[in-house]
Design a protein around this motif. Structure first.
Motif, mmCIF file in Angstrom:
data_model
loop_
_atom_site.group_PDB
_atom_site.id
_atom_site.type_symbol
_atom_site.label_atom_id
_atom_site.label_comp_id
_atom_site.label_asym_id
_atom_site.label_seq_id
_atom_site.Cartn_x
_atom_site.Cartn_y
_atom_site.Cartn_z
ATOM 1 N N LYS B 28 -14.253 -16.419 -9.312
ATOM 2 C CA LYS B 28 -14.820 -15.524 -10.329
ATOM 3 C C LYS B 28 -15.187 -14.168 -9.712
ATOM 4 N N ARG B 29 -14.360 -13.729 -8.789
ATOM 5 C CA ARG B 29 -14.614 -12.436 -8.139
ATOM 6 C C ARG B 29 -13.291 -11.921 -7.597
ATOM 7 N N THR B 30 -13.054 -10.652 -7.752
ATOM 8 C CA THR B 30 -11.788 -10.104 -7.254
ATOM 9 C C THR B 30 -11.895 -9.811 -5.758
ATOM 10 N N PHE B 31 -10.744 -9.775 -5.125
ATOM 11 C CA PHE B 31 -10.701 -9.397 -3.713
ATOM 12 C C PHE B 31 -10.811 -7.878 -3.585
ATOM 13 N N LYS B 32 -11.427 -7.461 -2.495
ATOM 14 C CA LYS B 32 -11.491 -6.014 -2.235
ATOM 15 C C LYS B 32 -10.315 -5.562 -1.391
ATOM 16 N N ALA B 33 -9.774 -6.495 -0.606
ATOM 17 C CA ALA B 33 -8.581 -6.182 0.192
ATOM 18 C C ALA B 33 -7.585 -7.316 -0.015
ATOM 19 N N ARG B 34 -6.371 -6.944 -0.382
ATOM 20 C CA ARG B 34 -5.324 -7.945 -0.643
ATOM 21 C C ARG B 34 -4.343 -7.861 0.514
ATOM 22 N N ILE B 35 -4.679 -8.541 1.599
ATOM 23 C CA ILE B 35 -3.851 -8.463 2.804
ATOM 24 C C ILE B 35 -3.520 -9.871 3.302
ATOM 25 N N GLY B 36 -3.070 -10.711 2.333
ATOM 26 C CA GLY B 36 -2.781 -12.097 2.695
ATOM 27 C C GLY B 36 -1.380 -12.573 2.384
ATOM 28 N N ALA B 37 -0.626 -11.824 1.585
ATOM 29 C CA ALA B 37 0.659 -12.350 1.110
ATOM 30 C C ALA B 37 1.841 -11.584 1.694
ATOM 31 N N ASN B 38 1.568 -10.804 2.734
ATOM 32 C CA ASN B 38 2.624 -10.014 3.377
ATOM 33 C C ASN B 38 3.364 -9.112 2.402
ATOM 34 N N GLU B 39 2.613 -8.664 1.422
ATOM 35 C CA GLU B 39 3.119 -7.615 0.541
ATOM 36 C C GLU B 39 2.944 -6.289 1.273
ATOM 37 N N SER B 40 3.517 -5.218 0.715
ATOM 38 C CA SER B 40 3.293 -3.915 1.323
ATOM 39 C C SER B 40 2.357 -3.098 0.458
ATOM 40 N N VAL B 41 1.126 -2.956 0.936
ATOM 41 C CA VAL B 41 0.141 -2.153 0.202
ATOM 42 C C VAL B 41 0.593 -0.710 0.040
ATOM 43 N N PHE B 42 1.574 -0.303 0.847
ATOM 44 C CA PHE B 42 2.028 1.085 0.764
ATOM 45 C C PHE B 42 2.973 1.300 -0.421
ATOM 46 N N GLY B 43 3.375 0.221 -1.034
ATOM 47 C CA GLY B 43 4.152 0.316 -2.270
ATOM 48 C C GLY B 43 5.559 0.824 -2.050
ATOM 49 N N PRO B 44 6.304 0.953 -3.146
ATOM 50 C CA PRO B 44 7.689 1.403 -3.050
ATOM 51 C C PRO B 44 7.794 2.923 -3.014
ATOM 52 N N SER B 45 8.952 3.389 -2.716
ATOM 53 C CA SER B 45 9.276 4.813 -2.790
ATOM 54 C C SER B 45 8.913 5.357 -4.167
ATOM 55 N N PRO B 46 8.359 6.571 -4.210
ATOM 56 C CA PRO B 46 8.099 7.200 -5.521
ATOM 57 C C PRO B 46 9.378 7.289 -6.356
ATOM 58 N N LYS B 47 10.511 7.408 -5.676
ATOM 59 C CA LYS B 47 11.776 7.458 -6.421
ATOM 60 C C LYS B 47 12.072 6.106 -7.072
ATOM 61 N N ALA B 48 11.731 5.048 -6.373
ATOM 62 C CA ALA B 48 11.924 3.717 -6.950
ATOM 63 C C ALA B 48 10.976 3.512 -8.129
ATOM 64 N N LEU B 49 9.742 3.998 -7.963
ATOM 65 C CA LEU B 49 8.778 3.898 -9.062
ATOM 66 C C LEU B 49 9.295 4.628 -10.298
ATOM 67 N N ARG B 50 9.811 5.824 -10.061
ATOM 68 C CA ARG B 50 10.332 6.607 -11.182
ATOM 69 C C ARG B 50 11.503 5.868 -11.838
ATOM 70 N N ALA B 51 12.388 5.349 -11.006
ATOM 71 C CA ALA B 51 13.558 4.635 -11.545
ATOM 72 C C ALA B 51 13.119 3.435 -12.383
ATOM 73 N N MET B 52 12.094 2.736 -11.919
ATOM 74 C CA MET B 52 11.626 1.572 -12.676
ATOM 75 C C MET B 52 10.993 1.997 -13.999
ATOM 76 N N LYS B 53 10.196 3.048 -13.942
ATOM 77 C CA LYS B 53 9.581 3.529 -15.184
ATOM 78 C C LYS B 53 10.657 3.941 -16.188
ATOM 79 N N GLU B 54 11.656 4.642 -15.694
ATOM 80 C CA GLU B 54 12.741 5.044 -16.599
ATOM 81 C C GLU B 54 13.492 3.821 -17.134
ATOM 82 N N ALA B 55 13.682 2.850 -16.271
ATOM 83 C CA ALA B 55 14.471 1.679 -16.680
ATOM 84 C C ALA B 55 13.747 0.825 -17.716
#
Lengths: 370, 370
Positions: B28-55
């Motif tokens: 019943k509480r959110t995490f403050k740091a999500r560093i457990g699933a080997n995701e990339s907190v740095f996210g995708p390229s802004p170009k990829a973000l734009r492409a996804m939004k457009e898609a």
């Protein structure tokens, strides 16, 4: 080569449907109307679009493997428990899991002759013996399916209501009555992909205590999100839980999860989309009649049009439409393959279809005469 | 109940990983740091973000079942033919298909003890006999894996390079040498999910003529698109084509296809992300050392930290971090489970981790003392 299983070694590579993009690449020309894959040209709710755009910012995170929020929303929508729902990668993905759970070599599975190819693809892929029952006057025949299931001792029976590729439907009474006749250990998978487009009285009441039926529904059709790959199954808790033995827990796209949740909540948009689909069905039917062809009454987001002759003739009509940049498909199997199948389109799509159909028909008739 | 296959009837429902969202709901509480699933907190390229939004505007359309554009771009990137690549629903999805193609009851499969649980989940799901080989000083041991494959006549061997959960890696010479020792009909699946983060000399040269190896790579890690579910396999044309016998052709999210294509093209962003990941690895290692703990050298987007005692102790440290709202995970199996595993985080994430770790350690030590 690696040691494929005996089963996979003898399977041939196949695809249930060729995508319109592949056809465009082969033709070296894009389609002007994309009304062949029973997608919804009307698209998703603007709220779903917004939710998906926002969710792209979170795409670095895996989707919730429990699909918690969407499950809860679906459960609340249907007045059932989330334990009675499984969310998956479209109905196609869920059918794959279900077939895997029930089908192995020498297990019989019953479907209608010419029904949904992706289901048959999965059955073949797990080595099942597919037994088919003919359509009855362009309708799937629930009682004949169940009778055949009993005869061949089937583990699984497939019925789509409304049906694809014909668009016809059975009343809830007919389906419910057939369910009552099912052998006790035979499961009916009721594919309700098009149920949102169907008239009242098409869907059986949801009864999650019934272990004989699993229903599958989707955000791909009336909700307009085919590209997002979100479907769900409804059924008995024990059956739903069995999906957790085989499903790809982290298989859902996070953006799609967010989109489906927002789409589910926008009931007003769904009604609006269903209205547009109904209008387009009428438009397609009118165009068909204007050309002297008979549309098959449809409860789905498409209309099958009887081209009035055999499969070869319908195929020529189809090719004529494709040459004229209209992407449409047709049933694969006789006698349904006397039809072409037109998905609900925008007014502009239907205008294009309206001008192309007479030309395609004329060309097909000339070929016959020639 | 329906007649499950013998195999599925005895499987238990399981999930390779519990998602952070499920933990948040339980806490019943959110995490403050999500560093457990080997995701990339740095996210995708802004170009990829734009492409996804457009898609999202095209999400009413099914994705191209041939993944044509992405395949071509990948082929061009690697200087191979698109026939040597298969795109699928993340490496998890592709591993599922591969295991399905090769594994059935009584087929042996070799992996490292404590290696990627999702692979083991698939092997169990298809009834295979999983045979494990211990890590050698926290490294997967390619030669020991191959020797075991020979001994048990395995159809399939799994090796991750770099490894998860330890982050260690083998040089390309070691892997290539092990490949040369593989029995001729045994396939090595080389999971290179983390290869973009690894030092030069980690990846073997790509040789699509070699029928003994299939490589798997992903947009989930360095590319920062875990939630999109896009992975791909590289290998011999005949093996790649076999995926078309079993894969869910229409299983890819259209938005994800567009995002992956744009992400692949933005090489500059990838370098930048890899740089940030390397910096975060160093940050995590420094924090560990600052607490008197030893970080395991890593070529992945995470660092395993040796907590200096047994699995029970590391688990207490992990729980202490989770109590302090830091989502991390740890290896499941001894002796690797003396470690906790921290994914690359933002500076803010690492600050939180830095202040929480000494407290979690202290609490764990007090528990031992108590």
């Amino acid at each position: 080569m690696p040691r494929f299983t005996d089963l996979v070694a003898v399977l041939s590579a196949s695809v249930p449907f060729v995508g319109p993009e592949a056809q465009e690449r082969a033709r070296k020309r894009t389609f002007k109307a994309r009304i062949g894959a029973n997608e919804s040209v009307f698209g998703p709710s603007p709220k779903a679009l917004r939710a998906m755009k926002e969710a792209t910012e979170e795409v670095w995170q895996y989707g919730d493997p429990e699909n918690h929020d969407l499950l809860r929303a679906l459960a609340s929508h249907y007045g059932i428990k989330s334990e009675n729902i499984v969310v998956g990668e479209g109905i196609d993905g869920l059918l794959g899991y279900l077939v895997r759970m029930l089908v192995k070599p020498r297990v019989s599975v019953v479907t209608s002759r010419g029904a949904y190819p992706t289901f048959s693809y999965h059955v073949a892929g797990y080595g099942g013996t597919l037994v088919t029952v003919p359509y009855t006057e362009d309708h799937e025949n629930p009682h004949a399916l169940v009778a055949m299931a009993r005869k061949v001792n089937a583990s699984l029976v497939y019925l789509a209501n409304p049906d694809n590729p014909m668009g016809t439907w059975n009343s809830f009474e007919t389906v419910a009555d057939a369910v009552r006749c099912l052998p006790h250990d035979c499961l009916l998978v009721l594919d309700e992909a098009y149920i949102d487009c169907a008239p009242p009285g098409t869907a059986m009441e949801i009864d999650v205590k019934n272990r004989s039926v699993i229903r599958m529904r989707t955000f791909s059709k009336a909700y307009g999100m085919a590209g997002a790959r979100v479907g769900y199954a409804i059924g008995h808790e024990e059956l739903m839980n069995a999906f957790n033995k085989v499903r790809n827990h982290f298989g859902m796209c996070r953006i799609s999860q967010a989109g489906a949740l927002a789409a589910l909540r926008d009931r007003e948009y769904l009604s609006e989309a269903v209205g547009k689909i109904a209008a387009a069905r009428k438009g397609i039917s009118d165009i068909a009649r204007g050309c002297g062809l008979e549309p098959v009454p449809s409860a789905a987001n498409f209309v099958a049009i009887d081209c009035g002759a055999d499969g070869a003739f319908a195929k020529r009509v189809l090719e004529g439409l494709i040459e004229r940049d209209i992407f449409v498909r047709m049933p694969f199997v006789s006698p349904q393959n006397r039809c072409i199948r037109i998905s609900a389109g925008t007014d502009a799509d239907l205008e294009l279809f309206k001008s192309a159909l007479p030309q395609a028909l004329e060309a097909a008739r000339l070929q016959v005469a020639g």
